[in-house]
Design a protein around this motif. Structure first.
Motif, PDB file in Angstrom:
ATOM      1  N   PRO A 134       1.018  -1.241   0.326  1.00  0.00           N
ATOM      2  CA  PRO A 134      -0.042   0.021   0.237  1.00  0.00           C
ATOM      3  C   PRO A 134       0.747   1.744   0.307  1.00  0.00           C
ATOM      4  O   PRO A 134       0.279   2.097  -0.114  1.00  0.00           O
ATOM      5  CB  PRO A 134      -0.764   0.260   1.449  1.00  0.00           C
ATOM      6  CG  PRO A 134       0.331  -0.565   1.907  1.00  0.00           C
ATOM      7  CD  PRO A 134       0.700  -1.349   1.121  1.00  0.00           C
ATOM      8  N   HIS A 135       2.103   1.051   0.441  1.00  0.00           N
ATOM      9  CA  HIS A 135       3.119   2.596   0.205  1.00  0.00           C
ATOM     10  C   HIS A 135       3.478   2.824  -0.649  1.00  0.00           C
ATOM     11  O   HIS A 135       4.454   3.647  -0.983  1.00  0.00           O
ATOM     12  CB  HIS A 135       4.143   1.771   1.387  1.00  0.00           C
ATOM     13  CG  HIS A 135       3.566   1.850   2.834  1.00  0.00           C
ATOM     14  ND1 HIS A 135       2.512   3.243   3.453  1.00  0.00           N
ATOM     15  CD2 HIS A 135       3.363   0.674   3.289  1.00  0.00           C
ATOM     16  CE1 HIS A 135       2.299   1.733   4.775  1.00  0.00           C
ATOM     17  NE2 HIS A 135       2.926   1.057   4.972  1.00  0.00           N
ATOM     18  N   ILE A 136       3.259   1.311  -1.816  1.00  0.00           N
ATOM     19  CA  ILE A 136       4.410   2.017  -3.069  1.00  0.00           C
ATOM     20  C   ILE A 136       2.551   2.733  -3.827  1.00  0.00           C
ATOM     21  O   ILE A 136       1.586   2.412  -4.298  1.00  0.00           O
ATOM     22  CB  ILE A 136       4.865   0.518  -3.782  1.00  0.00           C
ATOM     23  CG1 ILE A 136       5.874   0.305  -3.153  1.00  0.00           C
ATOM     24  CG2 ILE A 136       5.019   0.659  -5.726  1.00  0.00           C
ATOM     25  CD1 ILE A 136       6.706  -0.123  -3.734  1.00  0.00           C
ATOM     26  N   PRO A 137       3.729   4.179  -4.256  1.00  0.00           N
ATOM     27  CA  PRO A 137       1.606   4.099  -5.143  1.00  0.00           C
ATOM     28  C   PRO A 137       1.677   3.363  -6.665  1.00  0.00           C
ATOM     29  O   PRO A 137       1.963   2.800  -7.326  1.00  0.00           O
ATOM     30  CB  PRO A 137       2.584   5.266  -6.379  1.00  0.00           C
ATOM     31  CG  PRO A 137       4.052   6.262  -5.547  1.00  0.00           C
ATOM     32  CD  PRO A 137       3.643   4.493  -4.485  1.00  0.00           C
ATOM     33  N   ASP A 138      -0.045   3.458  -6.802  1.00  0.00           N
ATOM     34  CA  ASP A 138      -0.102   2.660  -7.420  1.00  0.00           C
ATOM     35  C   ASP A 138      -0.588   3.105  -9.065  1.00  0.00           C
ATOM     36  O   ASP A 138      -1.261   3.902  -9.001  1.00  0.00           O
ATOM     37  CB  ASP A 138      -1.649   2.070  -6.676  1.00  0.00           C
ATOM     38  CG  ASP A 138      -2.284   1.171  -7.903  1.00  0.00           C
ATOM     39  OD1 ASP A 138      -2.633   0.617  -8.872  1.00  0.00           O
ATOM     40  OD2 ASP A 138      -3.669   0.471  -7.387  1.00  0.00           O
TER      41      ASP A 138
ATOM     42  N   LEU B  90      -2.182   9.985  -1.065  1.00  0.00           N
ATOM     43  CA  LEU B  90      -0.675  10.569  -1.062  1.00  0.00           C
ATOM     44  C   LEU B  90       0.277  10.339   1.073  1.00  0.00           C
ATOM     45  O   LEU B  90       1.155  10.049   0.355  1.00  0.00           O
ATOM     46  CB  LEU B  90      -0.873  11.769  -0.814  1.00  0.00           C
ATOM     47  CG  LEU B  90       0.420  12.701  -0.757  1.00  0.00           C
ATOM     48  CD1 LEU B  90       1.154  12.821  -2.228  1.00  0.00           C
ATOM     49  CD2 LEU B  90       0.173  14.540  -1.163  1.00  0.00           C
ATOM     50  N   PHE B  91      -0.435  10.347   1.943  1.00  0.00           N
ATOM     51  CA  PHE B  91       0.220  10.306   3.271  1.00  0.00           C
ATOM     52  C   PHE B  91       0.568   8.927   3.661  1.00  0.00           C
ATOM     53  O   PHE B  91       1.972   8.542   4.109  1.00  0.00           O
ATOM     54  CB  PHE B  91      -0.509  10.746   4.207  1.00  0.00           C
ATOM     55  CG  PHE B  91      -0.660  12.198   3.945  1.00  0.00           C
ATOM     56  CD1 PHE B  91       0.302  12.819   4.700  1.00  0.00           C
ATOM     57  CD2 PHE B  91      -2.219  12.721   3.936  1.00  0.00           C
ATOM     58  CE1 PHE B  91       0.523  14.572   4.669  1.00  0.00           C
ATOM     59  CE2 PHE B  91      -1.412  13.841   3.524  1.00  0.00           C
ATOM     60  CZ  PHE B  91      -0.570  15.155   4.148  1.00  0.00           C
ATOM     61  N   GLN B  92      -0.269   8.194   2.456  1.00  0.00           N
ATOM     62  CA  GLN B  92       0.696   6.597   2.689  1.00  0.00           C
ATOM     63  C   GLN B  92       2.152   6.396   2.055  1.00  0.00           C
ATOM     64  O   GLN B  92       2.878   5.649   1.830  1.00  0.00           O
ATOM     65  CB  GLN B  92      -0.693   5.406   1.738  1.00  0.00           C
ATOM     66  CG  GLN B  92      -1.794   5.036   3.369  1.00  0.00           C
ATOM     67  CD  GLN B  92      -2.078   4.479   2.428  1.00  0.00           C
ATOM     68  OE1 GLN B  92      -2.290   3.282   1.517  1.00  0.00           O
ATOM     69  NE2 GLN B  92      -3.452   3.443   2.932  1.00  0.00           N
ATOM     70  N   TRP B  93       1.531   7.406   0.648  1.00  0.00           N
ATOM     71  CA  TRP B  93       2.779   7.338  -0.652  1.00  0.00           C
ATOM     72  C   TRP B  93       4.118   7.716   0.284  1.00  0.00           C
ATOM     73  O   TRP B  93       5.078   7.231  -0.350  1.00  0.00           O
ATOM     74  CB  TRP B  93       2.559   7.833  -1.693  1.00  0.00           C
ATOM     75  CG  TRP B  93       1.269   6.752  -2.691  1.00  0.00           C
ATOM     76  CD1 TRP B  93       1.142   5.326  -2.269  1.00  0.00           C
ATOM     77  CD2 TRP B  93       0.186   6.832  -3.806  1.00  0.00           C
ATOM     78  NE1 TRP B  93       0.009   5.302  -2.667  1.00  0.00           N
ATOM     79  CE2 TRP B  93      -0.605   6.308  -3.443  1.00  0.00           C
ATOM     80  CE3 TRP B  93      -0.008   8.269  -3.647  1.00  0.00           C
ATOM     81  CZ2 TRP B  93      -1.322   6.519  -4.986  1.00  0.00           C
ATOM     82  CZ3 TRP B  93      -1.002   8.583  -5.168  1.00  0.00           C
ATOM     83  CH2 TRP B  93      -1.433   7.313  -5.410  1.00  0.00           C
ATOM     84  N   TYR B  94       3.798   8.719   1.483  1.00  0.00           N
ATOM     85  CA  TYR B  94       5.241   9.489   1.516  1.00  0.00           C
ATOM     86  C   TYR B  94       6.209   9.010   2.528  1.00  0.00           C
ATOM     87  O   TYR B  94       7.192   8.345   2.665  1.00  0.00           O
ATOM     88  CB  TYR B  94       4.564  10.585   2.797  1.00  0.00           C
ATOM     89  CG  TYR B  94       3.902  11.412   2.315  1.00  0.00           C
ATOM     90  CD1 TYR B  94       4.453  12.104   0.658  1.00  0.00           C
ATOM     91  CD2 TYR B  94       3.484  12.444   2.928  1.00  0.00           C
ATOM     92  CE1 TYR B  94       4.541  13.472   0.434  1.00  0.00           C
ATOM     93  CE2 TYR B  94       3.117  13.862   2.239  1.00  0.00           C
ATOM     94  CZ  TYR B  94       3.466  14.158   0.832  1.00  0.00           C
ATOM     95  OH  TYR B  94       3.158  14.718   0.350  1.00  0.00           O
TER      96      TYR B  94
END
Ligand SMILES: Nc1ncnc2c1ncn2[C@@H]1O[C@H](COP(=O)(O)OP(=O)(O)OP(=O)(O)O)[C@@H](O)[C@H]1O
Ligand SMILES: Nc1ncnc2c1ncn2[C@@H]1O[C@H](COP(=O)(O)OP(=O)(O)OP(=O)(O)O)[C@@H](O)[C@H]1O
Ligand SMILES: [Mg+2]
Ligand SMILES: [Mg+2]
Lengths: 282, 300, 220, 300
Positions: free
Chosen positions: A20-24, A88-92
């Motif tokens: 989930p932390h890598i932009p999909d 976005l905050f997950q992807w940070y």
């Protein structure tokens, strides 16, 4: 690559995605294809030049205040375009770890007034105001550039991106780039279904490191072999339609409008002014 | 007569050949064999012809060589021995533009769609043929319209449904205006509605555009419905060919080839066998079956 | 693997430009070689694109070891595609990574130098070991670990030369810190070399033609 | 009565539910919805149950949510809202071993086979369950034998034919001795002979091993032949369910769902309509049709 010290609880383990932390990419493309706000209509070239300006600014800037301001502006842009903030905050997560992995070590023992000190035999660590500042500045700069980068991707249609790649890169890099961009979606699906199949038979849970490593190696090997076979088939399909060396991206990219030129000039001037002519306390 | 014997079968096949001798031959595969690099045999002593304005179905079990044959039709594979002649020209290494005459729709749509948008993908063929950008675009749009997919032109191929992907693949081939289109398993993976759509497009291509179609399939019901001629492929060669109505009633032949008769034929044979009566018609589509059975019930 | 995990803003502008220029020169040489020495064909392009996609996809897989590991398998790319195509592949992978926020745009130049080192060394060692009688697993594994070691050294050098913007400490504590990072990196490198070794031997067993074809297609 | 009206349909469905109330419920999907990360809706308010020792067919057009539902059955996907209960235990994040009770055979065999040899692949599940190497091996061999593929154990999965791959996938799931097996499009891409083999294995699993089977398919003829219960999936929910003989005669319903009636039903309806007679039986397999029609001809 890097060790990601994630909590091992299954609670965080989202099974539906690779991570989930890598932009999909699917999600990114979804937004870039469906979006309608103002930022989707600006020339992609403008957005690309702005990216370069932001990278320059971030590299030149030495002040935390400026870094925070820039980040705020970019975040607002991102929000105004109707892009998903929570994601976005997950992807940070990963950029954050990137900053941390280096700065967590470097921020100690910076010259400056101590805030906090830790001493063990033969070793002493002191966190100073400058050390903390260093970390925060880097973090905000990093978030600013990541956010803008994602903003750019998520507001620019796929066919414009591909036409830009075609213009910017020399042969054969453009060809490899264009094709790989299309293949990534297919390959990701393939890898995802392999991982799913593994999990459905009890793989993917923490077992012995040896078994785990071997299992993933098998998945990676298969990914490579399948990619090879697929390359063969795609190539055949292209030749069947007369492919003789060069693929041409036909889309016309919207030109940069006069207003956009003016805004870019204004932004650049502003940046130069802020960096070289204004002194900030920190 | 319950089942055609083998010698009768051959008789029918020959009769059929004679009747088409006057129509123009577009492709002739003459005793071609193909050995893959790893030593496995794709096709072996394969003889196959495609005539003008016909739909030929290649039917055979998994691994019988259908896809290998199809890739020979437009020169993607070259025979290890034997010859392939397309439009009267023998296919050798110097001749590289057969792709203009023979289009191929592959088994997996994903392998065929590589451009960023549907329109780019369909334009790919015409651009390679050397026409101008504008003309390529108008040809691509025409092709998309012919398959009823003009509204997809801006979409990303990756986001289409299975059926839509198949339509775009067909449009991509159609845009090059070939004389022959070969389709590998055109309806597998599609739901009945999409399958019917593709079926209608195939019939339309033949009837309104005069294009000859080769389809490889193991759906014998499909073959029975739309093809003018059926070739049964087994172990790399065509073991028999003929009209669907004669081929599909040869139960021994079909089962020996690792296939099963179409549902309609199974039902009709079941009924006649059950009643101990002699077959007079040889229905192969649901409609024909209904038209054969209904009078029988009424008549009695 | 040994990416420079630095965001935009970590290096000063002079160094960003310097590393970019160096990387572009090397890529230019690769392109020149592809144009003049080995004529590139459709098949090579398609294959390179596929390998790019595969490396990118593999990076997305979270291996639940020690809390989660991600791998780019750069040395594997080198072994499969050779150093020239390999360099182009890592360029694209780096650009795509920067686009989704994994490493700064400005860092691409420096990262490329690190990755090209890995690709080239891993390929060179793998080829060199082919002359002695060694099983595929060991050849690829050793190639990978040495490739990653050199990559790590390159990374340390680049960081030491450029310095981190805003860091004012002496060289010595910086060196300590960096060594710690390098040590962690080499720990992951050991896992990666086992995995690469296994991948290459698997490919060798199942599809030897891939390795055979790649090794002469990519030979420099 | 030509076509069941909708209200009759519902009546039948309810009657059916009552009759199975006493059999054990293995899986209960309760009003589950799933939204994919990109915002597209996989399933929506889906209610679905699997009982002991039955074959349930999920039928629906491309993109209706069949595969999404199947991935919920063993926890590969979690519902965005709603619940999934397996073997009486609510599926939440703490419960991670549902894969022991529910096995899944995926749409693409290729994605499922990753080990270097067939035996390794089939042993993968048992090993993950924690049994010893020897026992895993004997269980794997047993499973391979059950699908008639014991002779393949040393082969590399990549080199098998499509049908053989499918068999090995089934064996891999079987080796874990699950209570329920869900199969996604088990026969697409297979030739009729291999499809028949898979069909027989499915029936055998139910009858001799007492395993419940869920199959997702758009081949309504297959569903008609082997399933005890059919669920029609449309736009992410089950719009109706019941016995094949009642569902498949509801032409409106089937066509509205984007499907086509099975061949047998089409033919039977065609005949009765042609003759203007009233349907008495509702045959859904070729055999049943023959047994229905033959007496009609004799009778007259
Ligand atoms: N790329 C390849 N390399 C080696 N062998 C191959 C290759 N492609 C096909 N074969 C072999 O050639 C034979 C014919 O295969 P082909 O794909 O033509 O069969 P098919 O009739 O299309 O089967 P299906 O119905 O499963 O698509 C098979 O034995 C197959 O294993
Ligand atoms: N990974 C995914 N990401 C986003 N959307 C998806 C994904 N998988 C499926 N979908 C969407 O969810 C819906 C249901 O898809 P699903 O694959 O479950 O359908 P299906 O009934 O199995 O179709 P088919 O018969 O073609 O296999 C579709 O609209 C599809 O586009
Ligand atoms: Mg085939
Ligand atoms: Mg599906």
């Amino acid at each position: 690559m890097l060790l990601l010290f994630r909590r091992k609880s299954m609670g965080q383990y989202r099974m539906s995605e690779l991570s989930p932390h890598i932009p999909d990419l699917d999600l990114i493309t979804f937004y870039s294809e469906k979006g309608t706000s103002l930022f989707f209509r600006i020339s992609p070239w403008t957005k690309a030049i702005m990216l370069v300006l932001i990278i320059l600014f971030v590299s030149l800037d030495k002040s935390l205040i400026l870094a925070v301001c820039l980040y705020m502006i970019v975040l607002v842009l991102y929000g105004l375009s109707g892009l998903p903030i929570k994601k976005l905050f997950q992807w940070y997560m990963i950029p954050f770890l990137f900053v941390l992995s280096l700065v967590l070590i470097l921020m100690w023992n910076e010259p400056g007034s101590p805030i906090f000190s830790l001493s063990v035999p033969y070793f002493s660590l002191t966190l100073t105001d400058n050390g903390l500042l260093l970390m925060l500045t880097l973090l905000f700069k990093s978030f600013a550039s990541v956010t803008y980068s994602l903003f750019f991707l998520m507001t620019t249609r796929y066919n414009y991106l591909s036409a830009m790649i075609y213009r910017v890169f020399p042969f054969p890099i453009d060809q490899i780039f264009l094709m790989s961009y299309r293949f990534i979606f297919i390959t990701l699906k393939m890898v995802e279904s392999m991982i799913k199949a593994l999990r459905s038979r009890g793989g993917g849970l923490l077992k012995s490191a040896h078994r785990q490593g071997k299992m993933f190696a098998e998945v990676f090997a298969l990914t490579m072999i399948r990619s090879y076979d697929r390359a063969d088939r795609v190539n055949k399909a292209m030749e069947a339609r007369g492919f003789s060396g060069r693929y041409v991206a036909a889309t016309r990219i919207p030109r940069i409008g006069p207003g956009e030129y003016f805004s870019m000039l204004a932004v650049a001037t502003m940046m130069i002014y802020l960096i070289w002519f204004v002194r900030f306390p920190f | 007569m319950m089942i055609l014997t083998n010698s009768q079968q051959i008789h029918i096949k020959h009769a059929w050949h004679a009747s088409t001798a006057d129509t123009k031959e577009l492709i002739h595969v003459d005793c071609a064999s193909h050995i893959y690099p790893d030593g496995s045999q794709g096709i072996h002593d394969m003889c196959f012809r495609v005539f003008e304005k016909e739909i030929v179905a290649l039917c055979g079990p998994n691994g019988s060589g259908k896809s290998t044959l199809i890739e020979h039709l437009n020169g993607l594979l070259r025979p290890s021995s034997g010859n392939v002649t397309v439009m009267g020209n023998k296919l050798d290494l110097s001749r590289v533009d057969i792709w203009k005459d023979v289009g191929v729709v592959f088994q997996r749509s994903d392998d065929q769609l590589f451009a960023p948008t549907v329109l780019d993908d369909v334009m790919f063929g015409p651009i390679n043929m050397g026409v101008s950008m504008e003309q390529a675009k108008s040809e691509a749009l025409g092709a998309l319209k012919a398959v009823g997919a003009e509204n997809l032109s801006d979409k990303m191929p990756g986001y289409l449904s299975g059926g839509q992907k198949r339509l775009v693949c067909i449009a991509g081939v159609l845009a090059m205006k070939p004389r022959v289109i070969a389709m590998d398993e055109p309806t597998s993976d599609l739901d009945p509605l999409h399958a019917e759509m593709v079926e209608n497009i195939i019939l339309n291509l033949k009837n309104n555009h005069g294009i000859s179609i080769v389809i490889a399939t193991h759906d014998l019901d499909l073959a029975a419905r739309i093809s003018d001629r059926v070739c049964i492929v087994k172990d790399g060669s065509i073991i028999t060919e003929g009209r669907p109505s004669s081929i599909f009633y040869d139960k021994n032949l079909i089962e020996m080839s690792g296939l099963r008769q179409p549902k309609v034929v199974q039902i009709y044979e079941g009924i006649t066998k059950n009643l101990g009566i002699v077959m007079e018609n040889y229905p192969i589509t649901a409609d024909e079956l209904v038209k054969t059975i209904a009078p029988m019930i009424r008549q009695h | 693997m040994a990416h420079i995990h630095l965001p935009d803003g970590a290096f000063s502008i002079q160094w960003i430009i310097t590393w970019w220029i160096l990387a572009v020169i090397i890529l230019g040489l690769c392109l020149y070689w592809l144009k003049k020495v080995k004529k590139i064909d459709n098949k090579t392009i398609t294959l390179a694109a596929m390998l790019t996609a595969a490396s990118f996809a593999i990076f997305q897989v979270n291996i639940p070891l020690f809390g989660g590991v991600h791998m780019t398998l750069t040395p594997l790319t080198g072994i499969l595609a050779g150093p020239v195509i390999g360099s182009i592949i890592v360029l694209i992978v780096n650009i795509l990574s920067a686009a989704i926020g994994h490493g700064g745009w400005g860092m691409i130049g420096a990262n490329l130098l690190v990755n090209i080192t890995e690709v080239t060394v891993a390929y060179g060692i793998y080829k060199a070991l082919s002359k002695i009688n060694l099983d595929t697993f060991s050849k690829a594994g050793i190639g990978t670990i040495i490739g990653l070691l050199f990559g790590n050294i390159a990374m340390l050098l680049i960081i030491l030369i450029s310095g981190i913007q805003g860091v004012n400490q002496d060289i010595q504590p910086l060196l300590y810190g960096l060594s710690l990072i390098a040590a962690v990196n080499m720990g992951v490198a050991i896992i990666e070399s086992f995995i690469t070794g296994y991948v290459v031997s698997y490919i060798k067993r199942v599809r030897p033609d891939i390795l055979a074809e790649e090794s002469h297609a990519g030979a420099k």
